[in-house]
Write a protein that holds these residues in place. Sequence first.
Motif, short mmCIF file in Angstrom:
data_model
loop_
_atom_site.label_atom_id
_atom_site.label_comp_id
_atom_site.label_asym_id
_atom_site.label_seq_id
_atom_site.Cartn_x
_atom_site.Cartn_y
_atom_site.Cartn_z
N ILE A 10 0.84 -1.20 0.00
CA ILE A 10 0.00 0.00 0.00
C ILE A 10 0.87 1.25 0.00
O ILE A 10 0.63 2.21 -0.73
CB ILE A 10 -0.95 0.00 1.21
CG1 ILE A 10 -1.99 -1.12 1.05
CG2 ILE A 10 -1.65 1.35 1.36
CD1 ILE A 10 -2.87 -1.31 2.27
N THR A 13 2.39 1.84 -3.41
CA THR A 13 1.48 2.28 -4.46
C THR A 13 0.93 3.67 -4.22
O THR A 13 0.35 4.27 -5.11
CB THR A 13 0.30 1.30 -4.58
OG1 THR A 13 -0.39 1.21 -3.33
CG2 THR A 13 0.77 -0.07 -5.00
N THR A 14 1.10 4.22 -3.03
CA THR A 14 0.52 5.54 -2.74
C THR A 14 1.58 6.61 -2.47
O THR A 14 1.27 7.79 -2.46
CB THR A 14 -0.41 5.46 -1.51
OG1 THR A 14 0.33 4.97 -0.39
CG2 THR A 14 -1.58 4.53 -1.79
N ASN A 182 -3.23 -0.74 -14.43
CA ASN A 182 -2.63 0.43 -13.78
C ASN A 182 -1.59 0.02 -12.75
O ASN A 182 -1.39 -1.17 -12.47
CB ASN A 182 -3.71 1.32 -13.16
CG ASN A 182 -4.51 0.62 -12.06
OD1 ASN A 182 -4.04 -0.35 -11.44
ND2 ASN A 182 -5.71 1.09 -11.81
N GLU A 184 -1.36 0.53 -9.42
CA GLU A 184 -1.84 -0.04 -8.17
C GLU A 184 -2.13 -1.54 -8.34
O GLU A 184 -1.76 -2.35 -7.49
CB GLU A 184 -3.10 0.70 -7.69
CG GLU A 184 -2.83 2.13 -7.21
CD GLU A 184 -2.63 3.13 -8.33
OE1 GLU A 184 -2.16 4.24 -8.03
OE2 GLU A 184 -2.92 2.80 -9.51
N SER A 188 0.00 -4.76 -6.63
CA SER A 188 -0.74 -5.76 -5.89
C SER A 188 -0.53 -7.15 -6.50
O SER A 188 -0.36 -8.15 -5.79
CB SER A 188 -2.23 -5.41 -5.90
OG SER A 188 -2.98 -6.31 -5.12
N GLN A 223 6.40 5.04 -12.29
CA GLN A 223 6.08 4.36 -11.03
C GLN A 223 6.53 2.91 -11.05
O GLN A 223 7.14 2.42 -10.10
CB GLN A 223 4.57 4.43 -10.78
CG GLN A 223 4.06 5.78 -10.35
CD GLN A 223 2.56 5.77 -10.14
OE1 GLN A 223 1.79 5.58 -11.08
NE2 GLN A 223 2.13 5.96 -8.92
N ALA A 301 -6.47 -7.19 -4.81
CA ALA A 301 -6.65 -6.36 -3.62
C ALA A 301 -7.26 -7.17 -2.47
O ALA A 301 -6.84 -7.09 -1.32
CB ALA A 301 -7.54 -5.16 -3.95
#
Length: 306
Positions: A10, A13-14, A182, A184, A188, A223, A301
């Motif tokens: 998490i 990804t953020t 994407n 995220e 995951s 990213q 997720a």
Amino acid sequence: MPSIATLTLIAATTAPYALAQLSSSKRGLCYVSSSDASTDDKIWDTGDSDLTWYYNYQATPTSGYAGSDLQFVPMMWGAPTSDQDMTFYNTVKGLIDGGAKIPYVLSFNEPDGCSSGGSCVDAETAANTWMREIEPLKKMGVKLGAPAVTGAPAGFTWLQSFFTACAGQCSADFIPVHWYGNFEGFASHVGQVNGTYSNMTMWVTEYAYADAKLDDSQDFYNQSASFMDRIDYITHYSYFGAFRSDTSNVGADAAMLTQKGKLTDIGAWYLGQKATGNVPKGGAAQAAKFAGWAVVVVAAAFWTMA
């Protein structure tokens, strides 16, 4: 309660990110032949290219890269029709006997997929083929890549069936990953694969943000490259975009070359160079080809929260 691994993903990804580092020894070329090969092939194998290895979905090297510093990685794309066939093994052995350095091989390109590049091989046939033609290469010092399934949930099911059919006789050293969603979802998915097959290192042999706008494609590239360069268990990666934008099947804005064969910003960054400002045009993307990855974002997720 989320695990430490989940919380780490998490955060990855953020967290804010900068441009991916220009240089990385992990980067390779996912080679796709085209009508412009006579000019475009030279782009990926120059003195200012950051790439160190390549594969071309075949067992034999690309003729244009004879004598290249790029390390060739043979692939057994699918399974032969005969259960006595030894073509792949004999081809790789012949390369080694001829003096070629072959430290790795790849196997079965998207065997769980029966369209758009998938080799459509059932798990039992793949296991039997592996034990006959791929496993013996281990004795020659070659490290073996597991089948490269799609990023869809069916890929995990297929891979589990493959190793069950192998009954302990398929000793893969690394596991390839494909992804067309994407960032995220990508992070995951990588976490899910590593959590399931933590005894192996990982190669990401196809990845892009399919059919995204230019800004989103560039953000995804930066990213994902930064993410993979930070993770020790990812040892190799190859972006799916070494073609011109007007022939791209993952969207024009994901391509590393413009319709005129000039490096886009993503292409230049991937080679370890500065942005060019060249804008790609004229993609031939078909979103339906990558329907599987949309499901994975949600499925992965839920998995990481288990």
